[in-house]
Scaffold this motif. Structure first.
Motif, PDB file in Angstrom:
ATOM      1  N   UNK A 171      38.517  42.166  29.655  1.00 14.51           N
ATOM      2  CA  UNK A 171      39.235  41.161  28.869  1.00 14.51           C
ATOM      3  C   UNK A 171      40.651  40.907  29.342  1.00 14.51           C
ATOM      4  N   UNK A 172      40.892  40.972  30.633  1.00 12.80           N
ATOM      5  CA  UNK A 172      42.259  40.784  31.114  1.00 12.80           C
ATOM      6  C   UNK A 172      42.608  39.311  31.316  1.00 12.80           C
ATOM      7  N   UNK A 173      41.656  38.437  31.035  1.00 15.93           N
ATOM      8  CA  UNK A 173      41.945  36.997  31.073  1.00 15.93           C
ATOM      9  C   UNK A 173      41.619  36.350  32.411  1.00 15.93           C
ATOM     10  N   UNK A 174      41.472  35.044  32.339  1.00 19.69           N
ATOM     11  CA  UNK A 174      41.173  34.203  33.490  1.00 19.69           C
ATOM     12  C   UNK A 174      42.446  33.975  34.294  1.00 19.69           C
ATOM     13  N   UNK A 175      42.492  34.055  35.630  1.00 20.27           N
ATOM     14  CA  UNK A 175      41.427  34.337  36.561  1.00 20.27           C
ATOM     15  C   UNK A 175      41.531  35.774  37.066  1.00 20.27           C
ATOM     16  N   UNK A 176      42.304  36.594  36.330  1.00 21.00           N
ATOM     17  CA  UNK A 176      42.591  37.958  36.778  1.00 21.00           C
ATOM     18  C   UNK A 176      41.432  38.890  36.475  1.00 21.00           C
ATOM     19  N   UNK A 177      40.759  38.682  35.342  1.00 19.74           N
ATOM     20  CA  UNK A 177      39.688  39.590  34.931  1.00 19.74           C
ATOM     21  C   UNK A 177      38.527  38.802  34.372  1.00 19.74           C
ATOM     22  N   UNK A 178      37.991  39.268  33.232  1.00 15.86           N
ATOM     23  CA  UNK A 178      36.905  38.562  32.539  1.00 15.86           C
ATOM     24  C   UNK A 178      35.686  38.345  33.418  1.00 15.86           C
ATOM     25  N   UNK A 179      35.440  39.312  34.284  1.00 19.77           N
ATOM     26  CA  UNK A 179      34.261  39.245  35.150  1.00 19.77           C
ATOM     27  C   UNK A 179      33.006  39.055  34.303  1.00 19.77           C
ATOM     28  N   UNK A 180      32.060  38.275  34.836  1.00 17.13           N
ATOM     29  CA  UNK A 180      30.807  38.053  34.119  1.00 17.13           C
ATOM     30  C   UNK A 180      30.904  37.041  32.991  1.00 17.13           C
ATOM     31  N   UNK A 181      32.116  36.541  32.720  1.00 20.05           N
ATOM     32  CA  UNK A 181      32.289  35.542  31.659  1.00 20.05           C
ATOM     33  C   UNK A 181      31.917  34.147  32.155  1.00 20.05           C
ATOM     34  N   UNK A 182      31.884  33.186  31.238  1.00 18.66           N
ATOM     35  CA  UNK A 182      31.612  31.807  31.617  1.00 18.66           C
ATOM     36  C   UNK A 182      32.642  31.266  32.593  1.00 18.66           C
ATOM     37  N   UNK A 183      33.928  31.540  32.323  1.00 19.83           N
ATOM     38  CA  UNK A 183      34.983  31.038  33.203  1.00 19.83           C
ATOM     39  C   UNK A 183      34.886  31.684  34.586  1.00 19.83           C
ATOM     40  N   UNK A 184      34.537  32.959  34.626  1.00 20.53           N
ATOM     41  CA  UNK A 184      34.386  33.661  35.909  1.00 20.53           C
ATOM     42  C   UNK A 184      33.212  33.078  36.697  1.00 20.53           C
ATOM     43  N   UNK A 185      32.088  32.852  36.028  1.00 20.80           N
ATOM     44  CA  UNK A 185      30.924  32.255  36.697  1.00 20.80           C
ATOM     45  C   UNK A 185      31.285  30.870  37.241  1.00 20.80           C
ATOM     46  N   UNK A 186      32.015  30.083  36.440  1.00 17.73           N
ATOM     47  CA  UNK A 186      32.402  28.738  36.852  1.00 17.73           C
ATOM     48  C   UNK A 186      33.357  28.747  38.038  1.00 17.73           C
ATOM     49  N   UNK A 187      34.313  29.685  38.019  1.00 19.19           N
ATOM     50  CA  UNK A 187      35.264  29.779  39.128  1.00 19.19           C
ATOM     51  C   UNK A 187      34.540  30.163  40.415  1.00 19.19           C
ATOM     52  N   UNK A 188      33.625  31.132  40.308  1.00 17.23           N
ATOM     53  CA  UNK A 188      32.839  31.539  41.485  1.00 17.23           C
ATOM     54  C   UNK A 188      32.021  30.359  42.010  1.00 17.23           C
ATOM     55  N   UNK A 189      31.452  29.576  41.105  1.00 12.48           N
ATOM     56  CA  UNK A 189      30.649  28.416  41.512  1.00 12.48           C
ATOM     57  C   UNK A 189      31.519  27.434  42.303  1.00 12.48           C
TER      58      UNK A 189
END
Lengths: 298, 298
Positions: free
Chosen positions: A147-165
């Motif tokens: 839960x360290x927040x976007x884009x530093x943490x939150x791995x596996x979250x919706x925002x993380x998946x979207x950023x990776x995409x």
């Protein structure tokens, strides 16, 4: 036992603050719902004034829904679940608020979500929506993970998946790494036909914009696109590992909460899925339960 | 051949706009430097008004440095290298500006950097500082690669290295993945002693804040910290691959530009290093050369 309210009866309001919405529900002391209200965002990390305003607005809407007067807020014993109040300074800022309630009890949104999920019992939760984090509370132990927040943490979250995409599509379009259908899917999603079009739609955008791309990643993964499969596998692997770290303090019960809980579940490890139980009550219920419990002690 | 200026002599100003600074240099037609000026940021992607203001300010400072009057801007044939002007809409917004010059010629900051690096000859450049991108211009071919911005692209850049350092330290501190000395180094850097301290210093910060952490990653890599080694190897591997993609259009010359060019060089592949030549002139020179060339055609 009658249905009518008397002046003497204690009423509770459970308030769940979040990054996009603030939900409030008024309960009787035996958890009968009298009214609900929803207002705008109430994340103290993004502004105190907005948080207080959304809490007051959702409270007024819930009072109106319950057929109570605006001034009846003074009758309510309030439980608040808010992000970030594990930071002492922020806790104090909110505790100092001249609130409109009879009494106010404050804890983290993770704690109230956990109380709700297990209907007042101890346990652990993982919340995966726009962000991701884990929480467990057993005896006097409290565990916050991720839960360290976007884009530093939150791995596996919706925002993380979207950023990776976005990252993988742009690498592909520049001729790096593996080809992926994510590129074409992002073209279609944004109605553009080149890398610059993707950049223009994503650069500087908030985590919620990125989180909307999660569906695109799951769709590509289900069609065996190997780049999308890698993203989903890495994200789900982290969430499984997060769950195991929570299990280390032996929570009697575990639930997955949030918009990504369901799409992620087929990708979680078997041992994690086997220990996952359904959510019993929403976070507002958890906040009201917390208020009642603390008020009884006070 | 005299040193004094006559009214007839054409003067050129080369302006290099950037995300943190705007640099202007006034040249004679044989590239003798008359004066220089530096003002604040001039990246049209982050605001046109600020860009125009920084261009005017750096111009005035350069005029004063050259012993010329403010009104002498009307004598200057200006070359501007600005980010994002390969996007037609942005190009037009700036071309429409009521500029203070005799004439103004506009191209991308990548193009003027490339002209400068190779002193007017064609070639290729990779710019790695806060961000990263590649550019080549050979005959009528122009190649832009990478540079999609933080946190979506800019792999191998300072901001990317810093973001990876933050991510990996927080994963380590939560007990995920490999132990890394990056965690302790970030504690020292920010003067904190837990994960929350790192998050508070990085959450929502700009790319330049992250880029300052690049040095920490290189230091850890040089001490064989395996997480830092993985980050640097991945970033440098991308930059080497970026160079090879530029080589595909056979640029006669290639240079690395920016604050990360030197610390990255020991990590680049041999074939890339072997083809790397020193920078001959700064981007302002490239902008002045571009202006003179275009003006001769006009």
């Amino acid at each position: 036992m009658g249905m009518s309210q008397t002046k003497e009866e204690s009423l509770y309001i459970g308030i769940d603050g979040g990054g996009s919405k603030c939900r409030a529900t008024i309960y009787t002391s035996d958890y009968r719902i009298l009214g609900t209200g929803v207002a705008g965002r109430a994340n103290p990390l993004h502004g105190l004034a907005q948080t207080f305003q959304s809490i007051e607005e959702s409270t007024q809407l819930a009072l109106a829904d319950a057929g109570l007067a605006a001034s009846d807020s003074k009758r309510l014993i309030a439980g608040l679940g808010l992000a970030g109040v594990n930071v002492p300074r922020l806790y104090q800022d909110i505790a100092n608020w001249q609130h409109p309630f009879a009494s106010m009890y404050l804890t983290t949104d993770l704690h109230t979500a956990c109380i709700g999920a297990h209907q007042g019992e101890e346990g652990a939760v993982i919340i995966t929506g726009t962000g991701s984090c884990g929480y467990a509370r057993v005896a006097e132990q409290e565990l916050f993970l991720g839960g360290h927040g976007f884009a530093l943490g939150d791995k596996g979250s919706g925002a993380w998946l979207g950023l990776k995409a976005g990252e993988c599509a742009l690498l592909d379009l520049d001729g790096f790494g593996e080809k992926t259908q994510l590129s074409q899917r992002l073209f279609d999603y944004f109605g553009v036909n080149n890398a610059l079009g993707i950049v223009e739609n994503l650069a500087g955008q908030s985590s919620s914009t990125y989180a909307k791309l999660a569906r695109v990643v799951f769709e590509s993964a289900s069609e065996k696109d190997s780049v999308a499969l890698d993203i989903v596998t890495e994200g789900a692997g982290y969430i499984s590992e997060l769950a195991r770290k929570l299990f280390a303090i032996n929570p009697p019960r575990f639930s997955m909460i949030g918009g990504l809980a369901e799409p992620l579940s087929p990708w979680l490890d078997e041992d994690v899925l086997a220990k996952t139980s359904p959510i019993l009550q929403p976070p507002e219920w958890g906040a009201a339960f917390f208020a009642k419990q603390q008020h009884a002690k006070a």
